[in-house]
Enzyme design. Sequence first.
Site, PDB file in Angstrom:
ATOM      1  CD  GLU A   1      -3.069  -2.434   7.405  1.00 44.87           C
ATOM      2  OE1 GLU A   1      -2.065  -2.719   6.762  1.00 44.87           O
ATOM      3  OE2 GLU A   1      -3.634  -1.332   7.305  1.00 44.87           O
TER       4      GLU A   1
ATOM      5  N   GLY B   1       3.066  -1.038   4.188  1.00 46.86           N
ATOM      6  CA  GLY B   1       3.078   0.390   3.888  1.00 46.86           C
ATOM      7  C   GLY B   1       4.483   0.847   3.539  1.00 46.86           C
ATOM      8  N   GLY B   2       5.175   1.464   4.498  1.00 48.61           N
ATOM      9  CA  GLY B   2       6.484   2.067   4.262  1.00 48.61           C
ATOM     10  C   GLY B   2       7.469   1.179   3.508  1.00 48.61           C
TER      11      GLY B   2
ATOM     12  CG  ASN C   1      -1.684   1.261   1.426  1.00 46.75           C
ATOM     13  OD1 ASN C   1      -1.706   2.115   0.536  1.00 46.75           O
ATOM     14  ND2 ASN C   1      -2.331   1.405   2.579  1.00 46.75           N
ATOM     15  CD1 TRP C   2       3.341   1.055  -3.072  1.00 50.26           C
ATOM     16  CD2 TRP C   2       3.280   2.325  -4.917  1.00 50.26           C
ATOM     17  NE1 TRP C   2       3.960   0.359  -4.083  1.00 50.26           N
ATOM     18  CE2 TRP C   2       3.937   1.107  -5.229  1.00 50.26           C
ATOM     19  CE3 TRP C   2       3.111   3.265  -5.940  1.00 50.26           C
ATOM     20  CZ2 TRP C   2       4.436   0.828  -6.503  1.00 50.26           C
ATOM     21  CZ3 TRP C   2       3.608   2.996  -7.205  1.00 50.26           C
ATOM     22  CH2 TRP C   2       4.259   1.792  -7.486  1.00 50.26           C
ATOM     23  CE  LYS C   3      -0.006   3.194   4.868  1.00 54.25           C
ATOM     24  NZ  LYS C   3       0.091   3.292   6.302  1.00 54.25           N
TER      25      LYS C   3
ATOM     26  N   GLY D   1       2.972   2.360  10.723  1.00 53.23           N
ATOM     27  CA  GLY D   1       3.915   3.460  10.537  1.00 53.23           C
ATOM     28  C   GLY D   1       4.637   3.859  11.815  1.00 53.23           C
TER      29      GLY D   1
ATOM     30  CD  GLU E   1      -2.788   5.503   6.851  1.00 47.14           C
ATOM     31  OE1 GLU E   1      -2.782   5.583   5.609  1.00 47.14           O
ATOM     32  OE2 GLU E   1      -1.874   4.961   7.502  1.00 47.14           O
TER      33      GLU E   1
ATOM     34  CG  HIS F   1      -5.621   1.855   5.354  1.00 47.30           C
ATOM     35  ND1 HIS F   1      -5.169   2.809   6.226  1.00 47.30           N
ATOM     36  CD2 HIS F   1      -4.590   0.981   5.168  1.00 47.30           C
ATOM     37  CE1 HIS F   1      -3.902   2.528   6.553  1.00 47.30           C
ATOM     38  NE2 HIS F   1      -3.539   1.422   5.922  1.00 47.30           N
TER      39      HIS F   1
ATOM     40  CB  SER G   1       5.800  -1.635  11.896  1.00 48.95           C
ATOM     41  OG  SER G   1       5.374  -0.297  12.131  1.00 48.95           O
TER      42      SER G   1
HETATM   43  P1  13P Z   1       3.367   0.435   7.604  1.00 50.34           P
HETATM   44  O1  13P Z   1       3.874  -0.846   6.982  1.00 50.34           O
HETATM   45  O2  13P Z   1       4.076   1.654   7.090  1.00 50.34           O
HETATM   46  O3  13P Z   1       3.288   0.352   9.086  1.00 50.34           O
HETATM   47  O4  13P Z   1       1.841   0.605   7.087  1.00 50.34           O
HETATM   48  C1  13P Z   1       0.966  -0.450   7.199  1.00 50.34           C
HETATM   49  C2  13P Z   1      -0.264  -0.119   6.455  1.00 50.34           C
HETATM   50  O5  13P Z   1      -1.035   0.749   6.839  1.00 50.34           O
HETATM   51  C3  13P Z   1      -0.526  -0.858   5.211  1.00 50.34           C
HETATM   52  O6  13P Z   1      -1.823  -0.636   4.760  1.00 50.34           O
END
Ligand code: 13P
Length: 255
Positions: free
Chosen positions: A167, A233-234, A9-11, A173, A97, A95, A212
Amino acid sequence: MRRPMVAGNWKMNGTRSDAGSLLDGVVGGLDASLTCEVVVCPPSILIPVVAEKLAGTSVSWGGQNLDTHDGGAYTGEISGGMLKDFGSTYVIVGHSERRSIYGESDDLVAEKFQQAQKTGLIPILCVGELLEERERGQTESVVGRQLDAVLAVVGIAGLKDTVIAYEPVWAIGTGKTASADQAQEVHKFIRTKLADKDANIANGLRILYGGSVKPDNAAELFANEDVDGGLIGGASLKAQDFLGICNATKNQDLG
Ligand code: 13P
Protein backbone atom coordinates in the site's frame (compact mmCIF):
# COMPACT_ATOMS: atom_id res chain seq x y z
CA MET A 1 -1.82 -21.30 -8.25
CA ARG A 2 -2.68 -18.50 -5.89
CA ARG A 3 -6.30 -17.86 -5.05
CA PRO A 4 -7.17 -14.20 -5.62
CA MET A 5 -8.32 -12.23 -2.61
CA VAL A 6 -10.16 -8.99 -2.06
CA ALA A 7 -10.22 -7.67 1.49
CA GLY A 8 -12.18 -4.65 2.66
CA ASN A 9 -10.64 -2.50 5.36
CA TRP A 10 -13.53 -0.48 6.75
CA LYS A 11 -11.16 1.57 8.93
CA MET A 12 -13.07 3.52 11.63
CA ASN A 13 -16.39 3.64 9.82
CA GLY A 14 -19.88 2.29 10.30
CA THR A 15 -22.65 1.64 12.76
CA ARG A 16 -24.26 -1.73 13.38
CA SER A 17 -26.97 -0.85 10.94
CA ASP A 18 -24.49 0.32 8.26
CA ALA A 19 -22.61 -2.95 8.67
CA GLY A 20 -25.80 -4.94 8.31
CA SER A 21 -26.94 -3.27 5.11
CA LEU A 22 -23.46 -3.24 3.59
CA LEU A 23 -23.06 -6.97 4.19
CA ASP A 24 -26.57 -7.73 2.90
CA GLY A 25 -25.53 -6.01 -0.31
CA VAL A 26 -22.18 -7.80 -0.53
CA VAL A 27 -23.42 -11.29 0.28
CA GLY A 28 -26.56 -10.88 -1.83
CA GLY A 29 -24.61 -9.59 -4.83
CA LEU A 30 -21.60 -11.92 -4.85
CA ASP A 31 -21.20 -13.82 -8.08
CA ALA A 32 -21.23 -17.48 -7.04
CA SER A 33 -18.80 -18.38 -9.83
CA LEU A 34 -16.03 -16.15 -8.40
CA THR A 35 -12.97 -18.01 -7.18
CA CYS A 36 -11.78 -14.94 -5.32
CA GLU A 37 -11.64 -15.07 -1.50
CA VAL A 38 -13.63 -12.17 -0.02
CA VAL A 39 -12.79 -10.78 3.40
CA VAL A 40 -14.02 -7.81 5.44
CA CYS A 41 -12.12 -6.17 8.28
CA PRO A 42 -14.55 -4.02 10.29
CA PRO A 43 -13.77 -1.96 13.39
CA SER A 44 -13.37 -4.49 16.20
CA ILE A 45 -16.54 -3.44 18.01
CA LEU A 46 -18.56 -4.48 14.94
CA ILE A 47 -16.97 -7.91 14.66
CA PRO A 48 -19.73 -9.70 16.61
CA VAL A 49 -22.36 -8.19 14.27
CA VAL A 50 -20.31 -9.09 11.22
CA ALA A 51 -19.65 -12.61 12.52
CA GLU A 52 -23.35 -13.22 13.00
CA LYS A 53 -24.21 -11.84 9.60
CA LEU A 54 -21.51 -13.75 7.70
CA ALA A 55 -21.75 -17.11 9.47
CA GLY A 56 -22.42 -19.76 6.84
CA THR A 57 -21.55 -17.47 3.90
CA SER A 58 -18.41 -17.56 1.74
CA VAL A 59 -17.19 -14.21 3.10
CA SER A 60 -14.70 -14.27 5.96
CA TRP A 61 -13.66 -11.52 8.34
CA GLY A 62 -10.79 -10.22 10.39
CA GLY A 63 -9.48 -7.44 12.59
CA GLN A 64 -7.64 -4.27 11.66
CA ASN A 65 -5.08 -4.49 14.46
CA LEU A 66 -4.16 -6.57 17.49
CA ASP A 67 -2.01 -6.23 20.57
CA THR A 68 1.22 -8.16 21.04
CA HIS A 69 0.05 -9.65 24.36
CA ASP A 70 -2.35 -12.51 25.03
CA GLY A 71 -4.30 -10.49 27.60
CA GLY A 72 -3.95 -8.47 30.77
CA ALA A 73 -3.52 -4.85 31.80
CA TYR A 74 -3.40 -3.25 28.33
CA THR A 75 -6.24 -0.74 28.42
CA GLY A 76 -7.88 -0.08 25.10
CA GLU A 77 -6.25 -2.97 23.25
CA ILE A 78 -7.68 -6.07 21.58
CA SER A 79 -5.95 -9.45 21.57
CA GLY A 80 -5.63 -11.91 18.74
CA GLY A 81 -7.45 -14.45 20.91
CA MET A 82 -10.45 -12.11 21.15
CA LEU A 83 -10.56 -11.69 17.38
CA LYS A 84 -10.30 -15.45 16.98
CA ASP A 85 -13.04 -16.01 19.56
CA PHE A 86 -15.42 -14.17 17.21
CA GLY A 87 -14.46 -16.30 14.25
CA SER A 88 -11.91 -14.00 12.62
CA THR A 89 -9.62 -15.61 10.08
CA TYR A 90 -7.37 -12.63 9.33
CA VAL A 91 -5.89 -9.58 10.98
CA ILE A 92 -4.26 -6.58 9.31
CA VAL A 93 -0.87 -5.68 10.79
CA GLY A 94 1.27 -2.67 10.13
CA HIS A 95 -1.27 -0.61 8.20
CA SER A 96 0.35 2.70 7.30
CA GLU A 97 -2.17 4.54 9.48
CA ARG A 98 -1.03 2.45 12.45
CA ARG A 99 2.58 3.14 11.55
CA SER A 100 2.24 6.86 10.94
CA ILE A 101 -0.56 8.00 13.28
CA TYR A 102 0.08 5.59 16.18
CA GLY A 103 3.83 5.36 15.81
CA GLU A 104 4.07 1.61 15.25
CA SER A 105 7.67 0.73 14.46
CA ASP A 106 8.84 -2.01 12.10
CA ASP A 107 9.81 -4.05 15.15
CA LEU A 108 6.41 -3.69 16.81
CA VAL A 109 4.69 -4.65 13.54
CA ALA A 110 6.91 -7.74 13.38
CA GLU A 111 5.89 -8.70 16.92
CA LYS A 112 2.23 -8.24 16.01
CA PHE A 113 2.72 -10.43 12.95
CA GLN A 114 4.15 -13.16 15.17
CA GLN A 115 1.39 -12.75 17.75
CA ALA A 116 -1.29 -13.01 15.05
CA GLN A 117 0.06 -16.39 14.01
CA LYS A 118 0.43 -17.53 17.59
CA THR A 119 -3.29 -16.90 18.11
CA GLY A 120 -4.25 -18.75 14.93
CA LEU A 121 -4.93 -15.70 12.76
CA ILE A 122 -3.50 -15.11 9.31
CA PRO A 123 -1.71 -11.77 9.23
CA ILE A 124 -2.17 -9.38 6.32
CA LEU A 125 1.10 -7.46 6.52
CA CYS A 126 0.97 -3.95 5.06
CA VAL A 127 4.10 -2.41 3.61
CA GLY A 128 4.59 0.72 1.54
CA GLU A 129 6.53 3.91 1.07
CA LEU A 130 5.70 7.58 1.63
CA LEU A 131 5.57 9.94 -1.33
CA GLU A 132 8.90 11.55 -0.42
CA GLU A 133 10.51 8.13 -0.13
CA ARG A 134 9.29 7.21 -3.63
CA GLU A 135 10.52 10.52 -4.99
CA ARG A 136 13.94 9.88 -3.46
CA GLY A 137 14.03 6.45 -5.13
CA GLN A 138 13.77 4.66 -1.78
CA THR A 139 10.68 2.53 -2.43
CA GLU A 140 12.54 -0.78 -2.49
CA SER A 141 14.73 0.03 0.47
CA VAL A 142 11.71 1.04 2.59
CA VAL A 143 9.62 -1.98 1.63
CA GLY A 144 12.67 -4.23 1.99
CA ARG A 145 13.34 -2.87 5.49
CA GLN A 146 9.69 -3.43 6.52
CA LEU A 147 9.90 -7.04 5.28
CA ASP A 148 13.29 -7.64 6.89
CA ALA A 149 11.91 -6.66 10.30
CA VAL A 150 9.26 -9.39 10.01
CA LEU A 151 11.74 -11.91 8.61
CA ALA A 152 14.05 -11.24 11.56
CA VAL A 153 11.30 -12.34 13.96
CA VAL A 154 9.49 -15.17 12.16
CA GLY A 155 11.98 -16.21 9.45
CA ILE A 156 10.91 -17.04 5.91
CA ALA A 157 8.97 -20.10 7.17
CA GLY A 158 6.75 -17.73 9.14
CA LEU A 159 5.57 -16.10 5.92
CA LYS A 160 4.09 -19.32 4.57
CA ASP A 161 0.43 -18.87 3.64
CA THR A 162 0.30 -15.32 4.96
CA VAL A 163 -0.74 -12.25 2.97
CA ILE A 164 1.22 -9.11 2.15
CA ALA A 165 -0.46 -5.88 1.09
CA TYR A 166 1.61 -3.34 -0.78
CA GLU A 167 0.00 0.00 0.00
CA PRO A 168 1.96 3.02 -1.21
CA VAL A 169 1.06 5.63 1.40
CA TRP A 170 0.61 8.35 -1.23
CA ALA A 171 -2.13 6.31 -2.89
CA ILE A 172 -4.22 5.67 0.23
CA GLY A 173 -7.48 7.62 0.28
CA THR A 174 -6.05 10.14 -2.18
CA GLY A 175 -7.77 8.97 -5.35
CA LYS A 176 -4.27 8.66 -6.80
CA THR A 177 -3.59 5.02 -7.49
CA ALA A 178 -0.25 3.49 -8.41
CA SER A 179 -0.17 2.63 -12.09
CA ALA A 180 -0.42 -1.04 -12.94
CA ASP A 181 3.31 -0.99 -13.81
CA GLN A 182 4.31 0.73 -10.57
CA ALA A 183 2.32 -1.82 -8.57
CA GLN A 184 3.71 -4.81 -10.48
CA GLU A 185 7.27 -3.52 -10.05
CA VAL A 186 7.01 -3.44 -6.25
CA HIS A 187 5.03 -6.68 -6.03
CA LYS A 188 7.69 -8.40 -8.10
CA PHE A 189 10.41 -6.93 -5.92
CA ILE A 190 8.65 -8.37 -2.83
CA ARG A 191 8.20 -11.81 -4.36
CA THR A 192 11.73 -11.97 -5.70
CA LYS A 193 13.22 -10.87 -2.41
CA LEU A 194 11.33 -13.63 -0.60
CA ALA A 195 12.00 -16.18 -3.34
CA ASP A 196 15.71 -15.75 -2.69
CA LYS A 197 15.02 -17.30 0.70
CA ASP A 198 12.33 -19.83 -0.27
CA ALA A 199 10.85 -19.99 -3.76
CA ASN A 200 7.86 -22.14 -2.78
CA ILE A 201 6.79 -19.85 0.01
CA ALA A 202 7.23 -16.78 -2.18
CA ASN A 203 5.22 -18.34 -5.02
CA GLY A 204 2.36 -19.26 -2.72
CA LEU A 205 2.21 -15.90 -1.00
CA ARG A 206 -0.64 -13.59 -1.94
CA ILE A 207 0.45 -10.01 -2.47
CA LEU A 208 -2.47 -7.56 -2.53
CA TYR A 209 -2.36 -4.00 -3.79
CA GLY A 210 -4.04 -1.25 -1.77
CA GLY A 211 -4.48 2.46 -2.41
CA SER A 212 -7.49 4.03 -4.16
CA VAL A 213 -8.60 0.78 -5.80
CA LYS A 214 -11.97 1.31 -7.47
CA PRO A 215 -14.14 -0.84 -9.76
CA ASP A 216 -12.80 1.04 -12.80
CA ASN A 217 -9.08 0.56 -12.10
CA ALA A 218 -9.14 -2.83 -10.36
CA ALA A 219 -9.05 -5.08 -13.43
CA GLU A 220 -5.93 -3.39 -14.80
CA LEU A 221 -4.13 -3.64 -11.46
CA PHE A 222 -5.18 -7.25 -10.88
CA ALA A 223 -4.11 -8.31 -14.37
CA ASN A 224 -0.48 -8.06 -13.28
CA GLU A 225 1.33 -11.32 -12.66
CA ASP A 226 2.28 -10.53 -9.07
CA VAL A 227 -0.86 -8.65 -8.00
CA ASP A 228 -3.12 -11.23 -6.38
CA GLY A 229 -6.00 -8.98 -5.41
CA GLY A 230 -6.58 -5.89 -3.33
CA LEU A 231 -6.91 -4.39 0.12
CA ILE A 232 -9.70 -1.89 -0.27
CA GLY A 233 -10.49 1.10 1.94
CA GLY A 234 -13.11 3.63 0.80
CA ALA A 235 -14.62 1.48 -1.93
CA SER A 236 -15.22 -1.38 0.54
CA LEU A 237 -17.89 0.76 2.24
CA LYS A 238 -20.18 0.62 -0.80
CA ALA A 239 -21.53 -2.81 -1.69
CA GLN A 240 -21.68 -2.13 -5.43
CA ASP A 241 -18.12 -0.81 -5.57
CA PHE A 242 -16.75 -3.63 -3.45
CA LEU A 243 -18.55 -6.21 -5.61
CA GLY A 244 -17.24 -4.54 -8.75
CA ILE A 245 -13.70 -4.92 -7.40
CA CYS A 246 -14.30 -8.57 -6.50
CA ASN A 247 -15.57 -9.18 -10.04
CA ALA A 248 -12.39 -7.62 -11.41
CA THR A 249 -10.43 -10.64 -10.16
CA LYS A 250 -11.89 -12.70 -13.00
CA ASN A 251 -9.33 -13.48 -15.67
CA GLN A 252 -6.55 -12.67 -13.25
CA ASP A 253 -3.13 -13.87 -14.27
CA LEU A 254 -1.91 -15.73 -11.21
CA GLY A 255 1.41 -17.49 -11.01
P1 13P B 1 -8.32 3.46 0.04
O1 13P B 1 -8.82 2.31 -0.80
O2 13P B 1 -9.43 4.27 0.65
O3 13P B 1 -7.29 4.27 -0.67
O4 13P B 1 -7.56 2.79 1.31
C1 13P B 1 -6.62 1.81 1.10
C2 13P B 1 -6.27 1.22 2.40
O5 13P B 1 -5.64 1.84 3.24
C3 13P B 1 -6.72 -0.16 2.67
O6 13P B 1 -6.10 -0.68 3.80
